[in-house]
Design a protein around this motif. Structure first.
Motif, mmCIF file in Angstrom:
data_model
loop_
_atom_site.group_PDB
_atom_site.id
_atom_site.type_symbol
_atom_site.label_atom_id
_atom_site.label_comp_id
_atom_site.label_asym_id
_atom_site.label_seq_id
_atom_site.Cartn_x
_atom_site.Cartn_y
_atom_site.Cartn_z
ATOM 1 N N TYR A 181 0.875 -1.172 0.000
ATOM 2 C CA TYR A 181 0.000 0.000 0.000
ATOM 3 C C TYR A 181 0.905 1.212 0.000
ATOM 4 N N ARG A 182 0.788 2.024 -1.041
ATOM 5 C CA ARG A 182 1.733 3.130 -1.230
ATOM 6 C C ARG A 182 3.151 2.563 -1.182
ATOM 7 N N THR A 216 -9.577 1.384 1.824
ATOM 8 C CA THR A 216 -8.585 2.353 2.307
ATOM 9 C C THR A 216 -8.310 2.116 3.789
ATOM 10 N N LEU A 240 -6.119 -1.149 4.127
ATOM 11 C CA LEU A 240 -4.731 -1.001 3.680
ATOM 12 C C LEU A 240 -3.929 -0.127 4.634
ATOM 13 N N GLY A 241 -4.554 0.954 5.117
ATOM 14 C CA GLY A 241 -3.852 1.846 6.030
ATOM 15 C C GLY A 241 -3.583 1.188 7.380
ATOM 16 N N ARG A 301 0.198 -1.750 10.615
ATOM 17 C CA ARG A 301 0.429 -2.022 12.041
ATOM 18 C C ARG A 301 -0.443 -3.151 12.599
ATOM 19 N N ASP A 311 -1.783 7.775 12.185
ATOM 20 C CA ASP A 311 -1.355 7.735 10.778
ATOM 21 C C ASP A 311 -2.480 8.035 9.792
ATOM 22 N N GLU A 316 -1.496 10.335 6.991
ATOM 23 C CA GLU A 316 -0.447 9.724 6.164
ATOM 24 C C GLU A 316 -1.007 8.574 5.325
ATOM 25 N N ALA A 317 -1.925 7.808 5.945
ATOM 26 C CA ALA A 317 -2.430 6.608 5.268
ATOM 27 C C ALA A 317 -3.509 6.902 4.239
ATOM 28 N N GLY A 338 -4.194 10.440 3.070
ATOM 29 C CA GLY A 338 -4.113 11.774 2.493
ATOM 30 C C GLY A 338 -3.983 11.738 0.983
#
Lengths: 578, 66
Positions: A113-114, A402, A405-406, A410, B56, B59-60, B62
């Motif tokens: 992701y990214r 989203t 994935l974000g 963690r 985050d 960051e995650a 944006g």
């Protein structure tokens, strides 16, 4: 607007590293415009599924005519991943060596992701396996290897190139097909017709049948590029990558330095413009730069894909049987397209052969439809899940993706939602064939009726005719075009009444193979018996397509006879009462 | 909860959001969060979950230049 033939990037297209052989059209001997021979089976469409049906029938001793509109195997980027289950089927068809020699085996992949890695997955693989969970090779290779096998069987497979189906008349006892060739048109009569003519099936259209289900909006561009690279074979997925923000990109390595890249289009992108080289090549260039590939590369192929999840309600319509994309369109994600078609062929071939050989009534073919429609529904269910993640069908699926994935960076607990849900063998749970036979219910392990055999190494003393040296092979190598009775017996003796089954079944014309496994001889046999919960005296009866039909703690010949009679719908014929 | 159950519930939530539409979906999520809060009923755990959800976030998710 730039001219597509002179892309802004100035990058020239390369050809595939595979040159297909071209085949001429031919006319059979005709009488009044009709093929003089009436055929037992006509198969329309020589793609992977059509070949598997023709070869599957041939190894069962059934002749067929295989009709192909084109003059060669396919071109372009289509199916690219062959599953372990498909490889087992292909092994039984006698074409495995070519697949293993050409294909690239792989076991897992990574998702990003990214800039960050959010998933590392592996497909089921352990020391009990002889075949890789997945093998990458291009569809033209798949078809070429199957074509070569079909040519070895040319006394049974009559392959007719440049022959296009233009019409179909179904009758109670067969079909009449109208065919067009560059040399002229003719009609052909057959007892049965198998439609393997793909997503735009002419057979389906001729019968006025339609697929039903869901068409998805999300679109993907498919690009093949030629590029030398030592990168390992794995599935790479990039969500919202720096090289192509907002998009999803998939990368697969194929044999002979061909790389397959799939990327999602944004909702507002125009499909026609999206496949123009000047729009495609810069995206590929920035992807390759992102993953650190610096070698010279050249595009080979560009096409557009949109996911569908569609099926016919039934795959048998009188004397016409549907298989593969002609029967169902499964989303690309999870690689269930060609693989489910190969499973269709495998389910169909032995049943159609049994009907044509007079061993079974045509009701056996209703079970083909029942089992494979149920399998298609399960494939569609998984394929839909994959598609909802890879090409979110609404704002909600996009928001939630989203979130996944974000958080996945963690929080390991959400990572399973990113797993690509690759194809896995489907059990015919609740199949009328399994239900027709009484099995022992108290097995604590091993494949249940309807499931495929679970692979395991065999002991050195278990005879295995298909292994290179006749011994020390794997369980699935015991399968062939026949029913297989696996009998577990300490001391290695077959009970007297089971001992006569081989000769009895073969006498009836039923392909049969009884295998004795002695758990006492060696570790592999003991482990196999434990994994199958097969104590002394237990038996597994396996169909020619590798699915377990029944299993018994103890069985007598009459149980086996009754099971076979039920499956072949021969109650009242020989052996019905046991 | 196994992976298949998680997958199924995830899809159910996506469908519920899709059904109410983009304008109402945040309210649906808020209501769902509230019901999950009273069901989990562990203030310490819930504070950690709220912090994890916020961590985050910019960051995650944006926007970036394309």
């Amino acid at each position: 607007m730039a001219d597509a033939s002179a892309p802004r990037t100035g990058r020239a297209f390369a050809p595939y590293p595979f040159v297909p052989e071209r085949f001429p059209a031919a006319l059979p001997p005709l009488r009044d415009g009709v093929d003089r021979s009436r055929h037992r089976v006509a198969i329309v469409g020589a793609g992977p599924v059509g070949y598997c049906v023709a070869i599957g029938l041939a190894v069962q001793g059934i002749d067929s005519v295989l009709i192909e509109a084109d003059d060669s195997v396919c071109a372009g980027s289509r199916a690219i991943c062959i599953s372990r289950r498909s490889l087992e089927i292909i092994d039984r068809l006698g074409a495995l060596p070519g697949f293993l020699a050409t294909g690239l085996p792989w076991t897992g992949g990574r998702s990003f992701y990214r800039e960050r890695e959010v998933l590392r997955f592996t497909m089921p693989n352990d020391a009990n396996q002889r075949l890789p969970p997945m093998l990458n090779l291009a569809q033209y290779h798949i078809e070429q290897i199957l074509l070569e096998r079909a040519r070895e069987l040319s006394d049974r497979i009559d392959l007719r190139w440049q022959t296009r189906l233009t019409g179909l008349e179904p009758h109670a006892d067969g079909v009449r097909a109208r065919l067009a060739t560059p040399l002229g048109d003719y009609a052909l009569e057959a007892d049965w017709l198998v439609a393997t003519d793909g997503g735009r099936s002419v057979v389906r259209e001729s019968l006025g049948l339609a697929l039903t289900g869901t068409n998805y909006e999300g679109r993907y561009v498919i690009v093949d590029v030629a590029m030398p690279s030592d990168r390992p074979t794995e599935r790479l997925a990039f969500f919202d990558p720096p090289c192509n923000p907002g998009s999803t990109v998939l990368v697969h390595k194929q044999p002979q330095d061909v790389w397959r890249i799939d990327y999602q289009l944004r909702r507002d992108e125009d499909a026609e413009a999206a496949v123009r080289p000047e729009n495609v090549l810069p995206r590929v260039e920035s992807l390759l730069a992102m993953i650190g590939e610096t070698a010279a590369w050249a595009p080979i192929w560009i096409s557009l894909y949109r996911a569908n999840a569609l099926t016919l309600e039934r795959y048998r319509h009188g004397r016409v049987l549907f298989a593969g994309d002609a029967a169902h369109l499964v989303p690309i994600f999870g690689v269930r397209g060609a693989n489910s078609g190969i499973d269709d062929a495998d389910n169909l071939a032995w049943k159609l052969a049994a009907v044509l050989q007079g061993l079974a009534t045509d009701r056996l073919l209703d079970s083909y439809s029942e089992e494979r429609v149920a399998a298609a529904k399960e494939n569609l269910r998984h394929g839909t899940k994959s598609t909802e993640f890879m090409a979110p069908p609404s704002f909600a699926f996009e928001w939630m993706r989203t979130a996944v994935l974000g958080l996945a960076v963690r929080h390991e607990s959400v990572r399973s939602l990113i797993n690509p849900r690759q194809t896995s063998p489907i059990a015919y749970t609740g199949s009328s064939l399994s239900r027709a036979v009484e099995s022992s219910a108290d097995f604590a392990a091993g494949p249940a009726p309807g499931s495929v055999l679970v692979e395991a190494p065999l002991g050195p003393r278990t005879p295995s005719p298909r292994a290179a040296d006749g011994h020390g092979a794997y369980l699935t190598q015991l399968l062939g075009s026949h029913f297989t009775l696996l009998h577990f017996s300490k001391g290695g003796t077959l009970p007297a009444d089971l001992g006569g089954l081989d000769a009895e079944m073969r006498g009836l014309g039923i392909r049969w193979h009884t295998v004795l496994i002695d758990p006492g001889t060696d570790d592999a046999s003991a482990t196999l018996a434990a994994r199958y919960d097969a104590a002394n005296g237990a038996s597994y009866l396996v169909r020619p397509d590798g699915h377990v039909l029944a299993r018994w703690r103890r069985c007598a010949a009459k149980d086996v006879r009754l099971a076979v009679a039920r499956v072949l719908d021969r109650i009242g014929a020989h052996g019905g009462g046991g | 909860m196994n992976a298949e159950d998680l997958d199924t519930v995830y899809t159910d939530l996506c469908r519920a959001m899709t059904a109410v539409g983009e304008a109402q979906a945040p309210i649906l999520l808020a209501r769902f969060a509230l019901l999950a809060i009273v069901e989990i009923a562990d203030a310490g755990r819930l504070r950690r979950l709220i912090a994890a959800a916020a961590e985050d976030l910019a960051e995650a998710t944006g926007k970036r230049e394309s």
